[in-house]
Design a protein around this motif. Structure first.
Motif, PDB file in Angstrom:
ATOM      1  N   ILE A 191      94.072  -2.515  43.418  1.00 54.14           N
ATOM      2  CA  ILE A 191      94.637  -1.603  42.423  1.00 54.14           C
ATOM      3  C   ILE A 191      96.143  -1.792  42.323  1.00 54.14           C
ATOM      4  CG2 ILE A 191      95.080   0.818  41.911  1.00 54.14           C
ATOM      5  CD1 ILE A 191      92.267  -0.046  41.250  1.00 54.14           C
ATOM      6  N   VAL A 192      96.799  -1.922  43.450  1.00 49.05           N
ATOM      7  CA  VAL A 192      98.260  -2.082  43.444  1.00 49.05           C
ATOM      8  C   VAL A 192      98.661  -3.359  42.730  1.00 49.05           C
ATOM      9  CG1 VAL A 192     100.290  -2.457  44.896  1.00 49.05           C
ATOM     10  CG2 VAL A 192      98.644  -0.678  45.494  1.00 49.05           C
ATOM     11  N   VAL A 193      98.054  -4.479  43.094  1.00 45.51           N
ATOM     12  CA  VAL A 193      98.487  -5.750  42.529  1.00 45.51           C
ATOM     13  C   VAL A 193      98.162  -5.843  41.041  1.00 45.51           C
ATOM     14  CG1 VAL A 193      96.368  -7.029  43.090  1.00 45.51           C
ATOM     15  CG2 VAL A 193      98.546  -8.245  42.912  1.00 45.51           C
ATOM     16  N   LEU A 194      97.006  -5.347  40.615  1.00 41.75           N
ATOM     17  CA  LEU A 194      96.667  -5.403  39.195  1.00 41.75           C
ATOM     18  C   LEU A 194      97.537  -4.457  38.372  1.00 41.75           C
ATOM     19  CD1 LEU A 194      92.759  -5.660  39.206  1.00 41.75           C
ATOM     20  CD2 LEU A 194      94.451  -7.472  38.916  1.00 41.75           C
ATOM     21  N   SER A 195      97.788  -3.271  38.913  1.00 42.32           N
ATOM     22  CA  SER A 195      98.635  -2.314  38.192  1.00 42.32           C
ATOM     23  C   SER A 195     100.049  -2.845  38.012  1.00 42.32           C
ATOM     24  CB  SER A 195      98.678  -0.981  38.943  1.00 42.32           C
ATOM     25  OG  SER A 195      97.394  -0.407  39.049  1.00 42.32           O
ATOM     26  N   VAL A 196     100.576  -3.432  39.069  1.00 39.99           N
ATOM     27  CA  VAL A 196     101.955  -3.918  39.007  1.00 39.99           C
ATOM     28  C   VAL A 196     102.060  -5.163  38.134  1.00 39.99           C
ATOM     29  CG1 VAL A 196     103.820  -4.931  40.364  1.00 39.99           C
ATOM     30  CG2 VAL A 196     102.641  -2.898  41.198  1.00 39.99           C
ATOM     31  N   GLU A 254     100.661  -4.350  34.257  1.00 42.62           N
ATOM     32  CA  GLU A 254     101.245  -3.278  33.453  1.00 42.62           C
ATOM     33  C   GLU A 254     102.620  -2.829  33.912  1.00 42.62           C
ATOM     34  OE1 GLU A 254     100.087  -2.122  30.680  1.00 42.62           O
ATOM     35  OE2 GLU A 254      98.301  -3.388  30.761  1.00 42.62           O
ATOM     36  N   LEU A 255     102.706  -2.314  35.130  1.00 38.91           N
ATOM     37  CA  LEU A 255     103.933  -1.634  35.538  1.00 38.91           C
ATOM     38  C   LEU A 255     105.129  -2.574  35.609  1.00 38.91           C
ATOM     39  CD1 LEU A 255     102.836   0.970  38.220  1.00 38.91           C
ATOM     40  CD2 LEU A 255     103.492   1.326  35.846  1.00 38.91           C
ATOM     41  N   GLY A 256     104.924  -3.795  36.082  1.00 38.55           N
ATOM     42  CA  GLY A 256     106.035  -4.733  36.150  1.00 38.55           C
ATOM     43  C   GLY A 256     106.665  -4.966  34.795  1.00 38.55           C
ATOM     44  N   VAL A 297     104.393  -5.286  44.598  1.00 41.78           N
ATOM     45  CA  VAL A 297     103.313  -5.547  45.553  1.00 41.78           C
ATOM     46  C   VAL A 297     103.813  -5.338  46.985  1.00 41.78           C
ATOM     47  CG1 VAL A 297     101.751  -7.320  46.424  1.00 41.78           C
ATOM     48  CG2 VAL A 297     102.157  -7.121  43.963  1.00 41.78           C
ATOM     49  N   LEU A 298     105.050  -5.744  47.241  1.00 39.66           N
ATOM     50  CA  LEU A 298     105.623  -5.538  48.571  1.00 39.66           C
ATOM     51  C   LEU A 298     105.737  -4.059  48.907  1.00 39.66           C
ATOM     52  CD1 LEU A 298     106.970  -6.674  51.122  1.00 39.66           C
ATOM     53  CD2 LEU A 298     109.152  -6.627  49.872  1.00 39.66           C
ATOM     54  N   GLY A 299     106.121  -3.244  47.924  1.00 40.41           N
ATOM     55  CA  GLY A 299     106.196  -1.803  48.163  1.00 40.41           C
ATOM     56  C   GLY A 299     104.847  -1.213  48.525  1.00 40.41           C
ATOM     57  N   GLY A 300     103.796  -1.635  47.809  1.00 45.11           N
ATOM     58  CA  GLY A 300     102.459  -1.168  48.156  1.00 45.11           C
ATOM     59  C   GLY A 300     102.028  -1.645  49.520  1.00 45.11           C
ATOM     60  N   PHE A 301     102.403  -2.882  49.864  1.00 42.90           N
ATOM     61  CA  PHE A 301     102.058  -3.433  51.179  1.00 42.90           C
ATOM     62  C   PHE A 301     102.740  -2.645  52.301  1.00 42.90           C
ATOM     63  CE2 PHE A 301     103.339  -6.255  54.661  1.00 42.90           C
ATOM     64  CZ  PHE A 301     102.103  -6.708  55.104  1.00 42.90           C
ATOM     65  N   VAL A 352      98.908 -12.746  36.096  1.00 43.51           N
ATOM     66  CA  VAL A 352     100.346 -13.038  36.136  1.00 43.51           C
ATOM     67  C   VAL A 352     100.824 -13.588  34.794  1.00 43.51           C
ATOM     68  CG1 VAL A 352     102.145 -14.371  37.298  1.00 43.51           C
ATOM     69  CG2 VAL A 352     100.212 -13.476  38.607  1.00 43.51           C
ATOM     70  N   ASN A 353     100.056 -14.486  34.200  1.00 40.96           N
ATOM     71  CA  ASN A 353     100.464 -15.099  32.934  1.00 40.96           C
ATOM     72  C   ASN A 353     100.573 -14.076  31.814  1.00 40.96           C
ATOM     73  OD1 ASN A 353     100.493 -17.597  34.180  1.00 40.96           O
ATOM     74  ND2 ASN A 353      98.393 -18.097  33.589  1.00 40.96           N
ATOM     75  N   VAL A 354      99.623 -13.148  31.757  1.00 39.85           N
ATOM     76  CA  VAL A 354      99.680 -12.126  30.721  1.00 39.85           C
ATOM     77  C   VAL A 354     100.900 -11.228  30.914  1.00 39.85           C
ATOM     78  CG1 VAL A 354      98.521 -10.073  29.812  1.00 39.85           C
ATOM     79  CG2 VAL A 354      97.211 -12.143  30.270  1.00 39.85           C
ATOM     80  N   GLY A 355     101.213 -10.888  32.159  1.00 42.02           N
ATOM     81  CA  GLY A 355     102.403 -10.089  32.417  1.00 42.02           C
ATOM     82  C   GLY A 355     103.670 -10.793  31.966  1.00 42.02           C
ATOM     83  N   LEU A 356     103.734 -12.103  32.160  1.00 38.04           N
ATOM     84  CA  LEU A 356     104.920 -12.850  31.736  1.00 38.04           C
ATOM     85  C   LEU A 356     104.992 -12.967  30.213  1.00 38.04           C
ATOM     86  CD1 LEU A 356     105.000 -15.686  34.423  1.00 38.04           C
ATOM     87  CD2 LEU A 356     106.274 -13.533  34.376  1.00 38.04           C
ATOM     88  N   VAL A 357     103.844 -13.110  29.571  1.00 40.05           N
ATOM     89  CA  VAL A 357     103.833 -13.122  28.100  1.00 40.05           C
ATOM     90  C   VAL A 357     104.319 -11.779  27.564  1.00 40.05           C
ATOM     91  CG1 VAL A 357     102.347 -13.225  26.067  1.00 40.05           C
ATOM     92  CG2 VAL A 357     102.050 -14.878  27.909  1.00 40.05           C
TER      93      VAL A 357
END
Length: 261
Positions: free
Chosen positions: A92-97, A100-102, A169-173, A200-205
């Motif tokens: 959940i953390v990695v997908l959310s960040v 979307e959130l990033g 992701v580091l914060g969630g970790f 990752v690619n979609v977030g960068l787009v």
């Protein structure tokens, strides 16, 4: 009957005003992009805008992403613990960040910080006739003021989002391991098993699109500001509001485009 006609006229005026503004913005964007493929290109203006976007926005974006990742981990734990699904927190953390959130948080922060500064700077140049003076010096204002900023925003925001993704992701970790007692190895394994290159690619787009929109709204509102200091303030406010709305609207549209099945 007259009240109905007045209502229809008011709605028609609003619609026509919106269409006129959208058309003006589209023509402004096309004109700025067209100058990107015609020399000369003002590298110094581009580098100044790129540093303003990427370097000076980095601390606030990094801190926001770090704490947001920790908050997601905490909130996910309180909900998933009821169903003994704590192992899903890493995913959940990695997908959310990453998805979307990033991009969204970086976009909103940059819109408030850099978009407003662009609108204020260009708006001040407009009301003090400095933009007109550029024309007398045989310098195209669009090529010098707008095109480098659009390119800088498009290239800089994805770099900020890479940093935001890592720190989120580091914060969630950190929260999951230090506070919630997760195994570090298991958390990292779950993170990489869930995350896909497509995420990752979609977030960068998204970040590239958001950066373009933020720079576009800052330049457009500043370039068309009128009325002295009050007009510059209005242009700055309009830039931040419009850029924030566009970031959220395009976030939904891009999410629908890439992940709707």
């Amino acid at each position: 009957m007259s009240s109905v006609l007045s209502l229809v006229a008011s709605l028609g005026s609003i619609v026509l005003g919106f269409v006129r503004s959208a058309g003006s913005l589209a023509l402004f964007a096309v004109a700025a992009i067209s100058h990107l493929f015609r020399p000369p290109f003002y590298w110094r203006a581009f580098l100044a805008a790129f540093i303003e976007f990427a370097f000076f926005s980095l601390p606030v974006v990094a801190l926001t992403a770090l704490f947001s990742g920790g908050v997601i981990a905490l909130q996910s734990y309180t909900g998933f613990a009821r169903y003994n699904a704590q192992s899903a927190i890493a995913g959940i953390v990695v997908l959310s960040v990453v998805r979307e959130l990033g991009p969204v948080l970086a976009g909103l922060i940059v819109a408030g910080r850099v978009g407003s500064a662009m609108a204020a700077e260009i708006g001040t140049m407009r009301v003090t006739d400095q933009i007109d003076a550029l024309g007398t010096l045989s310098t195209n204002p669009m090529k010098y003021l707008v095109t480098p900023r659009l390119l800088a925003g498009t290239l800089a925001l994805p770099l900020l989002v890479v940093v935001a993704d890592i720190l989120g992701v580091l914060g969630g970790f950190i929260v999951s391991v230090v506070k919630l007692g997760f195994s570090p190895n298991a958390y990292i394994a779950n993170t990489f098993s869930v995350m896909q290159p497509m995420d990752v690619n979609v977030g960068l787009v998204k970040a590239a699109v958001f950066g373009f929109l933020i720079a576009l709204m800052g330049c457009y509102n500043g370039y068309h500001s009128r009325g002295g200091a009050q007009g510059v303030g209005s242009a700055t406010t309009a830039s931040v509001v419009a850029a924030s709305i566009l970031v959220l609207a395009f976030d939904y549209m891009l999410t629908e485009m890439f992940f709707s099945r």
